[in-house]
Design an enzyme around this catalytic site. Sequence first.
Site, PDB file in Angstrom:
ATOM      1  N   LEU A  43      43.304  38.881  44.058  1.00  0.00           N
ATOM      2  CA  LEU A  43      42.782  40.247  44.116  1.00  0.00           C
ATOM      3  C   LEU A  43      41.465  40.299  44.872  1.00  0.00           C
ATOM      4  CD1 LEU A  43      43.557  41.708  40.600  1.00  0.00           C
ATOM      5  CD2 LEU A  43      44.614  42.259  42.781  1.00  0.00           C
ATOM      6  N   ALA A  44      40.556  39.387  44.554  1.00  0.00           N
ATOM      7  CA  ALA A  44      39.250  39.432  45.199  1.00  0.00           C
ATOM      8  C   ALA A  44      39.357  39.043  46.674  1.00  0.00           C
ATOM      9  CB  ALA A  44      38.272  38.512  44.468  1.00  0.00           C
ATOM     10  N   GLY A  45      40.029  37.938  46.940  1.00  0.00           N
ATOM     11  CA  GLY A  45      40.104  37.441  48.314  1.00  0.00           C
ATOM     12  C   GLY A  45      40.885  38.373  49.232  1.00  0.00           C
ATOM     13  N   HIS A 266      42.601  32.800  25.308  1.00  0.00           N
ATOM     14  CA  HIS A 266      43.334  34.040  25.050  1.00  0.00           C
ATOM     15  C   HIS A 266      44.113  33.930  23.746  1.00  0.00           C
ATOM     16  CE1 HIS A 266      45.936  37.461  25.567  1.00  0.00           C
ATOM     17  NE2 HIS A 266      45.272  37.820  26.636  1.00  0.00           N
ATOM     18  N   ARG A 330      38.938  39.173  22.438  1.00  0.00           N
ATOM     19  CA  ARG A 330      39.716  37.945  22.554  1.00  0.00           C
ATOM     20  C   ARG A 330      39.086  36.748  21.859  1.00  0.00           C
ATOM     21  NH1 ARG A 330      41.698  38.631  28.841  1.00  0.00           N
ATOM     22  NH2 ARG A 330      43.283  40.160  28.337  1.00  0.00           N
ATOM     23  N   HIS A 401      42.521  30.606  29.250  1.00  0.00           N
ATOM     24  CA  HIS A 401      43.077  31.697  30.040  1.00  0.00           C
ATOM     25  C   HIS A 401      42.188  32.095  31.217  1.00  0.00           C
ATOM     26  CE1 HIS A 401      45.026  35.395  31.037  1.00  0.00           C
ATOM     27  NE2 HIS A 401      44.023  36.144  30.650  1.00  0.00           N
ATOM     28  N   GLU A 425      36.940  35.814  39.865  1.00  0.00           N
ATOM     29  CA  GLU A 425      36.767  34.873  38.752  1.00  0.00           C
ATOM     30  C   GLU A 425      35.908  33.683  39.166  1.00  0.00           C
ATOM     31  OE1 GLU A 425      40.468  33.551  37.051  1.00  0.00           O
ATOM     32  OE2 GLU A 425      39.488  32.331  35.516  1.00  0.00           O
ATOM     33  N   ARG A 435      35.134  37.834  28.330  1.00  0.00           N
ATOM     34  CA  ARG A 435      35.627  38.941  29.131  1.00  0.00           C
ATOM     35  C   ARG A 435      36.556  39.815  28.303  1.00  0.00           C
ATOM     36  NH1 ARG A 435      40.135  39.986  31.717  1.00  0.00           N
ATOM     37  NH2 ARG A 435      41.024  37.895  31.615  1.00  0.00           N
ATOM     38  N   LEU A 441      40.976  42.171  36.525  1.00  0.00           N
ATOM     39  CA  LEU A 441      41.546  42.837  37.697  1.00  0.00           C
ATOM     40  C   LEU A 441      40.508  43.788  38.270  1.00  0.00           C
ATOM     41  CD1 LEU A 441      45.133  43.631  36.393  1.00  0.00           C
ATOM     42  CD2 LEU A 441      44.289  41.594  37.508  1.00  0.00           C
TER      43      LEU A 441
END
Lengths: 637, 271, 222
Positions: A43-45, A266, A330, A401, A425, A435, A441
Amino acid sequence: MKLESKIPSGPLATKWERYKFESKLVNPANKRKYDIIVVGSGLAGASAAASLGELGYNVKCFCIQDSARRAHSIAAQGGINAAKNYQNDGDSVYRLFYDTLKGGDFRSREANVYRLAEVSNAIIDQCVAQGVPFARDYGGLLDNRSFGGALVSRTFYARGQTGQQLLLGAYSALSRQIGAGKVKMFPRTEMLEVVLVDGHAKGIVVRNLVTGEITSHAAHAVIIATGGYSNVFYLSTNANGCNVTAAYRAYKKGAGFANPCFTQIHPTCIPMSGHYQSKLTLMSESLRNDGRIWVSKNKKDERAANDIPEDERDYYLERKYPSYGNLAPRDISSRSAKEVCDEGRGVGSSGNGVYLDFRDSIKRLGKDVIAERYGNLFQMYERITAENPYKDPMRIYPAPHYTMGGLWVDYDLMSNVPGLFVLGEANYSDHGANRLGASALMQGLADGYFIIPYTIGNYLTAISRDAPTVDHPEFKDAEKIEKERTDKILNINGTRTVESLHKELGNVMWEKCGMARNEKGLKEALNKIPELREEFWKNIKVLGTNEEFNFSLEKAGRLADYLEFAEIMCQDALDRDESCGGHFREEHQTPEGEAVRHDRSYSHVSVWEYQGVDKKAKLHKEALKFEEVKPGVRSYK
Amino acid sequence: MGRGSFIVDRIEIHDTLFTIHYPQIMNLTLYIWRQRNAKDKGKMVTYMADDISPDMSFLEMLDVVNERLIEDNEDPIAFDHDCREGICGTCSLIINGRAHGPEKGTTTCQLHMRHFKDGDEIYIEPFRSRAFAVIRDLVVDRSAFDRIMQTGGFITINTGSPADANALPIPKEDAEYAMDAAQCIGCGACVAQCKNASAMLFVAAKVSQFAHLPQGQPERMKRVRAMVKAMDDEGFGNCTNQYECEAACPKEISVNFIAKMNREFLVSGLK
Amino acid sequence: MSSYITSSVAKKYIMALTGIPLMLFIFGHMLGNLQIFLGADAINNYAATLQGLGGFLWAIRITLFVLFITHAILSSILYVENKLARPVSYHKPATVVATLTSRTMIITGLIIVCFLVFHIFHYTVQSIDPSFKHLFDTQGRHDVYTMLIKGFSNSSITSIYLLGVVLLGAHVHHAAASALQSLGLMNHKYAKYINFAGPLLGVIVAVGYAVVPLCVLFKVIK
């Protein structure tokens, strides 16, 4: 090491606006004169590479997978948070900011977290415009669900495959830029070194995973978005290929590694079933919306779940945290599960599990509604365990996780190495010590779509526009070092397989630096890890050659980095003599087993500086200043 | 409990009947395609996989075989895999002639050995298509899919500030339809199972997703033309409507999307 | 435009668009044949009407011929292309849902070509048994009724016909629904009905055509 957070002055709510206004802009015609390297296509890249390509920069994007679409962001199930307040339930940017900061147990930077909450809404708009098919209600508007650590419904989702849909959105944007020639994609290519020229990141050295060829790529700036390091535990919910190598190699070149001990376990994963196990499978946290978590009140209760009467069941999360109940964050849920299992009340043949029961929801809502909401997750559970969760409760257990820790970055998302940016991340910035669900996301896309396109300009305008080149001796040296390292691994010809050694390391980390940690255990781990490292360099067995597709060699290289990295993780856990978020030091707990923070001594980011293998890393501290929120006891009762 | 995964014994202790379940261990014969690199000719090689637990996934079974091979100084079998939870689309394999093995709607990584039985012979081959060159053993190059996506598998929208996400309501049915198509994981099973190595289902899923959303309308015609052309240029075969693709698809993507794409393409030709 | 026509999807259209009129013809022809059950007068009258069309009949014949040839040539091209798309085949191939008829289209198609040539020489050109040319009924029309009885009384000829029409039915079994799929006329709502009706059509074709020679052979019609 200089740690300048570069947080803009002024009130929290206007910092980002002000920053954007004060940023130096790159002339559009000049953007094509800048080359940028993006490592990682999650997602970031992918979002960063696509957005920078759209702006006109020349981007090279590298990933180890065979396609950018396969990055592990794809596996995120539950959703993505945004402060849209579509549900009219009292959400706001400020509340999302506060929940995230509190969820992180006040171990993250206020300004970064606020900015994250601020851009969260734009992410949803952007994704919808890309054609991401989010869940909708009958009126055609976007639907939301609740996630742990929040009392509002702010999570947007696309069935149980939100990460997939968001990543495919970013991947399609990236594909458009590749098609337009603005981004050049290098799949099946692994970054091995960041190359510094005069102290600035000016390129990387990579290995082509198909041919083994080691080459250099130069650029004006390097962005690392290579995810987290949960696989240091060997068994985790991460994909098999996830690794710390890119981040760790950057660390070895001088980038500070922040809070490596902050790892998230998690709470809802399928328990381990055998020694051959290669990964742990996550069951989305969204299941906790309708599932109730319980164990028997009796120790070693061998009755089948449905034979245990209501009054002998302990719904321990509802009991201990009446207001959040099964939606407790969590870290707290995981620890509670460990607690009841340690008491001998765990379920399943190995006793390493708790029940996640849908009986009551099925009674209340009907099987069809539950099937519509979670059908694919139930199917996945049944496929793996051969048990039917509509009839018998699921058995779940916590598993590694996500890693909140990562390379240290300033407000620009630049590490302390000029020109080296870290997104998603892989950086440490937004989640503190824990988190919240559906925030990963959000952060990945915020960093890539909406932050780096602004902040990178400030760096680029300050450096020379001259075309970067790989002719510097630094590149040749780095290539040579990598070739030698590969040869060395291939020539050990020992007896130990990479997998077996990784398993052993994972076991040490899980036992000593997992859900609960203590001084004695951490010290034992710190003694054990160098032994394992020695075992690797004396006795590892990797067949084949460098000049071919050789996955044992890839894995060996990554394991070698884990074997060094594990040490700073334990070192950090030992140094942080408090409990906070996912970092639970058994020495610091209330009589009820809740984490006890020590704000006076530990309200800081621990940043580790590399000093050499077998040498203790040097600790630097970035003090956390809370101007807006006073850190309180994190209560979910 | 899964079929064949457990031997059940009943024993009596003090007049009480106890049922004991214990895992059955399997011994399998594997025939696996081995090919050192793209230039190598390659051949099927036989391996014995003993002491396999029914609770292992198929890839964990191969992991076990590989560990044993390495111990015997033999090159381990290369296969693609990553997430091991059925979503990344990296794993592949033709198992006894079937892409991702015998279970419906299941990727190889989610296929468990309890669906096989002791003494089974299992043929394991790479996904075969002219467009998917073998890289090594069971690993193939599926970058053709990426190249198809680059020609039109997107909605042209720059990162910025588009309208509010709720400014444009989309009927739930349309969103669900788009989601059904969008579930494709790009694994290539459709190509591998198709008698003609056609990539229609993959392309159709993407075309249909965008054709069904308001955001995808402006480029609708251009998209389908570009993606079909790219698909043809990669050397995939033609669709003969036998629907093997749908049967093999781990996400059970419907062939009705192919009809949808055919419709889109037809309209694009009339405009 | 040329890239449009040569695209894999457009080739499917051409297959469907040439196949559908052929199927309509097959159906019409079948209904014509079945008039034999209405007696000699009916079928002879039908044949005479067709012959009376003159130039129009030839137009239909030429159109059908062009459609048929296009269909046959394009299918051969597609067959070769599809074989080339998988240069290395599987050691242990398996089929999941593809029907036998769908997998044998090229074979049934080629045999149908041969059968058709035979059929034309047999009943249209009437060169296999030239005596057919001299059959007239009381009204002076070509006595198609007697020709069919004569033709199908020969068990080896009837066997050829039975084989031909069963394979024709098999071809239609896959073709009918497939053509609609190719033209994009399927959707989530109607797919299951079409996928049921298509194969049924194939069965109807096989039975509808087979019933005439069988009835003649077994002397149901005399």
